[in-house]
Structure formats: C-alpha cells, structure tokens
Design a protein around this motif. Structure first.
Motif, PDB file in Angstrom:
ATOM      1  N   LEU A   1       0.868  -1.183   0.000  1.00 36.47           N
ATOM      2  CA  LEU A   1       0.000   0.000   0.000  1.00 36.47           C
ATOM      3  C   LEU A   1       0.900   1.226   0.000  1.00 36.47           C
ATOM      4  O   LEU A   1       1.761   1.372   0.877  1.00 36.47           O
ATOM      5  N   VAL A   2       0.722   2.100  -0.983  1.00 34.90           N
ATOM      6  CA  VAL A   2       1.496   3.348  -1.028  1.00 34.90           C
ATOM      7  C   VAL A   2       0.526   4.519  -0.884  1.00 34.90           C
ATOM      8  O   VAL A   2      -0.366   4.705  -1.721  1.00 34.90           O
ATOM      9  N   ILE A   3       0.712   5.298   0.168  1.00 34.22           N
ATOM     10  CA  ILE A   3      -0.152   6.445   0.427  1.00 34.22           C
ATOM     11  C   ILE A   3       0.617   7.678  -0.049  1.00 34.22           C
ATOM     12  O   ILE A   3       1.655   8.032   0.524  1.00 34.22           O
ATOM     13  N   GLY A   4       0.127   8.289  -1.133  1.00 34.20           N
ATOM     14  CA  GLY A   4       0.871   9.370  -1.801  1.00 34.20           C
ATOM     15  C   GLY A   4       1.674   8.787  -2.958  1.00 34.20           C
ATOM     16  O   GLY A   4       2.877   9.019  -3.094  1.00 34.20           O
ATOM     17  N   SER A   5       0.976   8.012  -3.823  1.00 34.11           N
ATOM     18  CA  SER A   5       1.661   7.137  -4.795  1.00 34.11           C
ATOM     19  C   SER A   5       1.811   7.704  -6.199  1.00 34.11           C
ATOM     20  O   SER A   5       2.337   7.022  -7.070  1.00 34.11           O
ATOM     21  N   SER A   6       1.341   8.936  -6.445  1.00 33.15           N
ATOM     22  CA  SER A   6       1.209   9.369  -7.839  1.00 33.15           C
ATOM     23  C   SER A   6       2.381  10.182  -8.372  1.00 33.15           C
ATOM     24  O   SER A   6       2.500  10.349  -9.595  1.00 33.15           O
ATOM     25  N   THR A   7       3.193  10.720  -7.494  1.00 30.10           N
ATOM     26  CA  THR A   7       4.335  11.539  -7.933  1.00 30.10           C
ATOM     27  C   THR A   7       5.490  11.335  -6.948  1.00 30.10           C
ATOM     28  O   THR A   7       5.313  10.752  -5.877  1.00 30.10           O
ATOM     29  N   GLY A   8       6.651  11.837  -7.314  1.00 28.07           N
ATOM     30  CA  GLY A   8       7.790  11.917  -6.393  1.00 28.07           C
ATOM     31  C   GLY A   8       8.177  10.589  -5.759  1.00 28.07           C
ATOM     32  O   GLY A   8       8.181   9.536  -6.409  1.00 28.07           O
ATOM     33  N   TYR A   9       8.506  10.663  -4.477  1.00 30.01           N
ATOM     34  CA  TYR A   9       9.014   9.493  -3.768  1.00 30.01           C
ATOM     35  C   TYR A   9       7.987   8.363  -3.664  1.00 30.01           C
ATOM     36  O   TYR A   9       8.347   7.183  -3.655  1.00 30.01           O
ATOM     37  N   GLY A  10       6.717   8.712  -3.567  1.00 29.02           N
ATOM     38  CA  GLY A  10       5.689   7.671  -3.455  1.00 29.02           C
ATOM     39  C   GLY A  10       5.543   6.898  -4.759  1.00 29.02           C
ATOM     40  O   GLY A  10       5.419   5.666  -4.753  1.00 29.02           O
ATOM     41  N   LEU A  11       5.562   7.607  -5.874  1.00 29.71           N
ATOM     42  CA  LEU A  11       5.481   6.939  -7.188  1.00 29.71           C
ATOM     43  C   LEU A  11       6.684   6.017  -7.366  1.00 29.71           C
ATOM     44  O   LEU A  11       6.544   4.869  -7.807  1.00 29.71           O
TER      45      LEU A  11
ATOM     46  N   VAL B   1      -2.747   5.351  -3.286  1.00 31.50           N
ATOM     47  CA  VAL B   1      -3.668   6.389  -2.822  1.00 31.50           C
ATOM     48  C   VAL B   1      -3.061   7.735  -3.173  1.00 31.50           C
ATOM     49  O   VAL B   1      -1.872   7.966  -2.923  1.00 31.50           O
ATOM     50  N   PHE B   2      -3.846   8.608  -3.766  1.00 26.41           N
ATOM     51  CA  PHE B   2      -3.322   9.915  -4.196  1.00 26.41           C
ATOM     52  C   PHE B   2      -4.472  10.889  -4.339  1.00 26.41           C
ATOM     53  O   PHE B   2      -5.652  10.492  -4.247  1.00 26.41           O
ATOM     54  N   PHE B   3      -4.143  12.145  -4.552  1.00 29.42           N
ATOM     55  CA  PHE B   3      -5.166  13.190  -4.678  1.00 29.42           C
ATOM     56  C   PHE B   3      -4.827  14.010  -5.910  1.00 29.42           C
ATOM     57  O   PHE B   3      -3.963  14.882  -5.857  1.00 29.42           O
ATOM     58  N   GLU B   4      -5.450  13.689  -7.029  1.00 30.05           N
ATOM     59  CA  GLU B   4      -5.095  14.345  -8.289  1.00 30.05           C
ATOM     60  C   GLU B   4      -6.355  14.807  -9.026  1.00 30.05           C
ATOM     61  O   GLU B   4      -7.418  14.205  -8.870  1.00 30.05           O
ATOM     62  N   ARG B   5      -6.183  15.833  -9.848  1.00 34.91           N
ATOM     63  CA  ARG B   5      -7.306  16.291 -10.677  1.00 34.91           C
ATOM     64  C   ARG B   5      -7.327  15.463 -11.960  1.00 34.91           C
ATOM     65  O   ARG B   5      -6.359  15.485 -12.722  1.00 34.91           O
TER      66      ARG B   5
END
Ligand code: NAD
Length: 396
Positions: free
Chosen positions: A45-55, A72-76
């Motif tokens: 499980l990666v929380i903050g997975s869409s960019t940077g260190y989480g990706l 898990v991420f918060f993107e438009r």
C-alpha cells in the motif's frame, strides 16, 4: 490539442499525458534493468503514490519484486478539453504498465486523511489481497481536514522563534534575491504538524492493524528530510521540521505496535533533496537543490527519486546489509548528499551565487528541466507540437 507548459510561480498548470507516461516508463525501465529485487515486498500500500518518492516506491515494489500495489493519491483527473494534474497521468501509465506485466494495481484518488477513503482502501485490501506486507507513507499536502474534528489545518512553511533571511531563487525567472520569512505563530506550528506530522500515518496503521490486514513481518516507512544547516531555519528547525519530528514520534509508536503484534517494523527514511512538486514550494530550498545538483552531478553521485528508492530497497530494506540506523533511529538514504565534501562545496558556493552567475555556479538548467519533467515536458522522443487528447481514462 497542443499542450505546452504554463508555469505559474512554482507550479505548472498544464501536464502532458504522453510525456508523463514516458517519464513513468523511464523509471520502470530503470528498475527492470537492475534485475529482480530478491526478498522484496509482495503486497504493498502506497499512500501518496502518484508523484515523487511515493510513485518511485510503487514502481520499485511492482517492477522490482512483482508486487501487487494499491495506490492512494489526490489528483485532478483530465477532462475532454483540460489536462489533468501529472499524478493522474503518471498513475494511468503506471497502471497500464503494471497490468500489462500481469501485476495487480488498484487506485484510490481521494483524500487519504479521510475516514471514508481509509474504509474503502481497507475493504479492497481485505477482498483482493488479504493483507499487505509494506505500507509506504509518502504524503505531501498543503492541508488536512481532520477526520474527527472536521477542522481544516493548513501547513505554513516558516521558521520558528525568529525571522529568517537568506538567498532564494525564482527558478522560473532565474532571479536570485534575499527573502525574509517571518516566524510562524503557535497556531501555524500546530497546524503544520497536524498536516505533515505523524497522526494520519498512525491512523492508517491502527486501522490496518485492527482489521488484521498487516501481514506477519510487515514494514512501514515514511519519508523525511534534514538537509544542510543553510536551510535549517526554514526546514529542519522550522514548522515542517517540527512536523517531521512528530513523524519520527509516530514511527516509534507504530514500530511498537507492529512489534507487539509480532508483525515487523516501522521507520523513517531520510531522503535526498530533489525537485518535486512539494519541494519546489519551499523558499530557499530550490536554490540549494540547484547548487547540490551541480556538485553531485560533477561527482557522479546524483540520484533522482527512482534511484533513491531503488537504493533504499536494494541496499537496506530488502537486501544488502539490511537496515542501518543513525543515532536517532532513522535510515539515511541522504548519505551521499550529506557527505562532508559535498556540503563543503555547497558552503563555498552558497555566498557566491548571484543572478548574474546563477548558470555558472548552479545547475539551474538541470533544476528547470527536472521541474518541467514532473509535468511531462522536455522528455526526449515526445513531439510537443503534435495534437494530443488531454483526456486519459484511468485503467480499471
Ligand atoms: P509529491 O508532491 O511529489 O507527492 C505527494 C503525494 O501526496 C502525491 O501522490 C499526492 O497526490 C499525494 N497527496 C497529497 N495530498 C493528498 C491527500 N489529501 N490525499 C491523498 N493523497 C495526497 O511529494 P514528495 O516530494 O515526493 O514528498 C513525499 C514525501 O517525501 C514527503 O513526506 C516529503 O517530506 C518527503 N521528502 C521529500 C523530499 C524532496 O526533496 N522532495 C526529500 C526528502 C523527503
């Protein structure tokens, strides 16, 4: 439509779908070229997975050790005539590549701080994976609505106790100037800790633990930064640094929880300063990064997010010598950045940098190209004059 970068201060309000996909595929290729990650995680499980260190953490687990991943991420999301935020395109590209490789990949685009999202993610873990053996906590957010009180806390990047004056660079315009940042109020200190501290990480682990979704030997890691003394008033000793102290407190509490249940361990990895959407918003830090890149590239020790996480996985978490902790119990993958000879050069260059010699003394060009790359621009092989549909569906 033809999609070009539109930079507004420290953000770019457009993103290129094909460029973001190519960037993600570069990272995937990097991990694949390193070969299989023996003893790597399998259900992540990666929380903050869409960019940077989480990706990078997600890609490293999926393509290093064939892990099933939940992101898990918060993107438009994109619209027929409007580009998405880059994390949307990154995740769509990652998911397509993972599925093509036969790997499970599920995504949750929503507020990781909310109870509802946690409930939804937990239900999916239970249904699809049974348990997870690695939880990566890599959120960087400007605000958090507290799930119990309903209060929205906003983080403030400020020094604590006294004002701080130093050099900063407008990376877009290439102007070096002096900036004075006033100290945070006590409310701002608490708010920043509420957003970037460890309470939410603890809430995730407690919820997973109570639902018995943590596999025996499960590991959880969250990322922090320390950096050089020149940035300490705004980072390590500032509001964000105090929030990171709270993250360290949470790491110890989570570690105790995991150990008590015979699971595994939790810890903080201190990572290198890199161009990400989160770091570009911090005053002074982009100038430091531009100087650091110049020095580390010259020494051949420069790494990006993917190289950092790959090294963390292969040499510490899932191989090599195993976890090595500093005196405060943290893993230091910022070790190359913090080498005395690198920092001595930073200290030598720092007072000399001006608008006029910025290109000579720093890697401002590298900073800018890395920044644009975050949004999918400047990637070799992509025709940026070509019409492209901004809308990209997230693979189910
Ligand atoms: P980033 O901006 O690239 O990524 C942030 C992630 O958090 C994205 O996936 C975003 O969608 C997600 N996110 C933000 N708010 C959210 C919300 N409410 N709900 C769900 N997802 C949300 O940031 P980054 O630089 O990779 O930072 C990740 C971690 O690494 C942070 O803890 C940061 O302090 C740490 N770190 C960063 C650096 C650096 O130089 N960039 C260095 C060391 C440590």
């Amino acid at each position: 439509m033809v999609i070009k970068p539109k930079v507004r201060g420290f953000v770019c309000v457009t993103a290129h779908p094909a460029g973001c996909a190519a960037h993600v595929n570069e990272w995937i290729d990097y991990v694949k070229a390193k070969g299989p990650l023996k003893n790597g995680p399998k259900k992540v499980l990666v929380i903050g997975s869409s960019t940077g260190y989480g990706l990078a953490s997600r890609i490293g687990a999926a393509f290093g050790s064939g892990a099933a991943t939940i992101g898990v991420f918060f993107e438009r999301p994109s619209e027929p005539d409007k580009t998405a935020t880059p994390g949307w395109y990154n995740t769509a590209a990652f998911t397509a590549a993972a599925q093509k490789a036969g790997l499970y990949a599920k995504n949750f685009n929503g507020d990781a701080f909310s109870d509802q999202l946690k409930t939804d993610v937990l239900a999916t873990i239970k249904r699809d994976l049974g348990q997870v053996d690695l939880v990566v906590y890599s959120l960087a957010s400007p605000r958090r609505t507290h799930p119990k009180t309903g209060v929205t806390h906003k983080s403030a990047l400020r020094p604590v106790g006294q004002s701080y004056t130093n050099k900063t660079v407008d990376t877009d315009k290439g102007l070096v100037s002096s900036i004075t940042i006033e100290p945070a109020s006590s409310a701002e200190i608490l708010d920043t800790s509420a957003v970037m501290g460890g309470e939410d990480w603890e809430m995730w682990i407690n919820a997973l633990d109570e639902a018995k979704l943590l596999a025996p030997g499960a590991t959880s890691v969250a990322y922090s930064y320390i950096g050089p003394e020149v940035t300490w008033p705004i980072y390590k000793n500032g509001t964000i640094g105090l929030a990171k102290n709270d993250l360290e407190r949470a790491a110890k509490a989570i570690n105790a929880t995991l150990k008590a249940h015979g699971y595994g361990r939790a810890f903080i990895s201190v990572n290198k300063a890199l161009v990400t959407q989160a770091s570009s918003a911090i005053p002074v830090v982009p100038l430091y990064i531009s100087i650091l890149y110049k020095i580390m590239k010259a020494k051949g020790t420069h790494e990006g997010c993917m190289e950092q996480i790959d090294r963390l996985y292969r040499t510490q978490m899932f191989g090599g010598t195993g976890l090595e902790f500093d005196a405060a119990g943290r893993v230091r993958i910022d070790d190359w950045e913090m080498r005395p000879e690198i920092q001595a050069e930073v200290n030598k260059l720092w007072p000399q940098v001006t608008t006029e010699n910025l290109a000579q003394h720093t890697d401002i060009a590298g900073y800018r190209s890395e920044f644009l790359k975050l949004f999918g621009f400047g990637i070799p092989g992509i025709d940026y004059e070509k019409d492209i549909a901004p809308h990209v569906e997230m693979p189910a």
